[in-house]
Design a protein around this motif. Sequence first.
Motif, short mmCIF file in Angstrom:
data_model
loop_
_atom_site.label_atom_id
_atom_site.label_comp_id
_atom_site.label_asym_id
_atom_site.label_seq_id
_atom_site.Cartn_x
_atom_site.Cartn_y
_atom_site.Cartn_z
N ALA A 130 0.84 -1.19 0.00
CA ALA A 130 0.00 0.00 0.00
C ALA A 130 0.88 1.25 0.00
O ALA A 130 2.10 1.18 -0.19
CB ALA A 130 -0.92 -0.03 1.20
N ALA A 131 0.26 2.40 0.22
CA ALA A 131 0.97 3.68 0.20
C ALA A 131 2.16 3.64 1.16
O ALA A 131 2.06 3.13 2.27
CB ALA A 131 0.01 4.81 0.60
N GLY A 132 3.28 4.18 0.68
CA GLY A 132 4.47 4.21 1.50
C GLY A 132 5.20 2.88 1.57
O GLY A 132 6.10 2.70 2.39
N GLY A 133 4.80 1.91 0.73
CA GLY A 133 5.46 0.61 0.73
C GLY A 133 5.08 -0.26 1.91
O GLY A 133 5.76 -1.26 2.19
N ARG A 134 3.97 0.08 2.60
CA ARG A 134 3.52 -0.75 3.73
C ARG A 134 3.03 -2.10 3.21
O ARG A 134 2.27 -2.16 2.25
CB ARG A 134 2.42 -0.05 4.51
CG ARG A 134 2.87 1.22 5.22
CD ARG A 134 1.69 1.95 5.89
NE ARG A 134 0.69 2.32 4.92
CZ ARG A 134 -0.61 2.03 5.02
NH1 ARG A 134 -1.06 1.33 6.06
NH2 ARG A 134 -1.46 2.41 4.10
N PHE A 135 3.46 -3.19 3.85
CA PHE A 135 3.08 -4.54 3.45
C PHE A 135 1.99 -5.02 4.40
O PHE A 135 2.22 -5.25 5.59
CB PHE A 135 4.30 -5.46 3.52
CG PHE A 135 4.10 -6.80 2.85
CD1 PHE A 135 3.62 -6.89 1.56
CD2 PHE A 135 4.42 -7.98 3.52
CE1 PHE A 135 3.46 -8.12 0.94
CE2 PHE A 135 4.27 -9.21 2.90
CZ PHE A 135 3.77 -9.27 1.61
#
Length: 643
Positions: A241-246
Amino acid sequence: MPETLSPDLLKAIDSLLGRVYLRGRQVLYEHEVYRILAKLGIATPAHVFVRKAAQNTPEVLARLPSPRVVLKVAAPDITHKLKAGGVRIVHKDLDFIRYSFQRMWDELQARGHLPDGILLAAWEDYAKDLGNEVLLGFRESDAFGPVISFSKGGSDAEHFAEHFSPPNLILAPIDRQWAQALLNSTGIQKKYQAEGHTDYVAKIVEAGLKLSRLAVGFSNFFAHGTRFVLPEFEINPFVFAAGGRFIALDGFAAFAPRAAETVYSPAAPEGALTPFFEPQGIAVIGVSRTDPATSGNIIVRNLLQMKRSDVYAVNPKGGRLDFGGRRLPISPSLADIPARVELAVVAVPAENTVPVMAACAEKGVRAVILIAGGFSETRKNADIEAQLLAIARRNGIRIVGPNCLGIVYSGDGDAPGLNTFFVPEEKFRLDLAKPKNVAILSQSGALGITEIYNLRHAISPKVIVSYGNQLDVDPADLIAYLEGDPAVDVIGCYIEGFKKGGGRKFFNTARRCTKPVIVYKAGRTEAGRRATESHTASIAGEYAVAKAALKQAGLIVTDTMLDHGDFIKTFALLNDFEVRGNRLAIVANAGYEKTYAADNLGGLEVAQFEPQTAARLRAVLPPLVAVEALLDLTPMAGEDVYE
């Protein structure tokens, strides 16, 4: 013991499963899956579980930091929420959420469902480009234990797996290196690297390690003190998701009470199988005084032709057998044999085998080959198999079969060999003068004979074992035994299926084997699975899992029986040859042959001849043959040119 979660974490997850179990469920709701993921340190969307529309309050919505909210039903009779109409995405407006909540509830009840509540989850915004949605989970294979699965995720994951790229599989437990290998096998990591998202790889690997530890802690194949096991646990999708959150968006998990005993068992200890190959005394039970074509009589004849002097025939009526001028007395029972008997070859109908096994126990027999079919491979006489195994276990007897041809062993030095294959010599004959450094282990006796026939011009095996239903001895036991035989350099296996737990046993045994193990695994198609089930009593239909596990163990897995025979021959004939690189030359007798070879080099490279090599070749080759690494001798060349 494989690495798993901490005792406190195991206990906490086990308690959660226990509470759900008391409510009469063995499938977790999504918010319960989220709780387990949170304990593992895996991110999930902000969420609230609500049981009534009126419980949707401003305070509840304040806990969901997104302009939209996902509503997901929780009902004991709904597994696929989307297909059932139990998923909706709505704007975060209190009245509209209450309305949507009640409408979903009423529609599901009208279709006969019984909702327990609805999960409200924050909407996570992400791009649905390839690689941004991944599926990661595990399931418990009856044969192999926990298997980690990784593939493209999303709503079309099943379609993608069926028509484009199947899931990548690996047995748990895995370490960081194997988790990385699982990801590398998909090629997705190349996209991450090209886009500068190298941190994505590390996040997937870390999630895979955590799920591996969860799988091991809640598996019937490993004893970690938990009351429950997790046969299925899947996240689809994990998203970036946004910001590279997994983040794990959607999860499914099924659980069950733990089995009374751990499924996996180790291979037979050293020496346990020696009586099958180097017995002191062999009794053949089930010979005929009048019909020389019966299986028992053929086996006796085969053993005598191996120059054995310790062969005894058994038939309740007594009498004698005549083989080429040699007379052999028939004993009415095992007890009447006045000598030691370590191996009994039982060639009587399935219905008569239990009293024979009891007599073997009284005689002190250590190994039994059960020739007859008509057992669980035909879905009959499973009770007889259970009785046979119980007698054997109580008395320390090992069993090969039933539904098999048994063993051919060429002997070693002064020790005589043996041959229990009840095939007339005119149909099956071994040339014992050829090199004998190969063992063939085949669930199918007929297949073993066919493969030996196809290899007849190159090798003659030292060992052939047709093990049939693998009631007791299985290919793992045989590999463990043959690992210690200095005369065996190559092991070829034809496997139709594994018993429960047998795949893990084979994996753990074969991965330690220092000799090349070449496997053809049958049952890759639905038709093939049905055929193997009707042939031998084993668990088939897990071809993808088996193939992945066998490769993970470092074995050579072939796609065709032709390749299986070719690889056995190649490894056997080149056993003492040291390969120092990937360069090669090709000798052919037609242009199409060298062209075909050149098109199928894979990772190999065509060599360049040194000047002295080229000069020596010109001295012996006909003028019309070009001296090059792709050497076409033409059909005109004789044997002297090839030599």
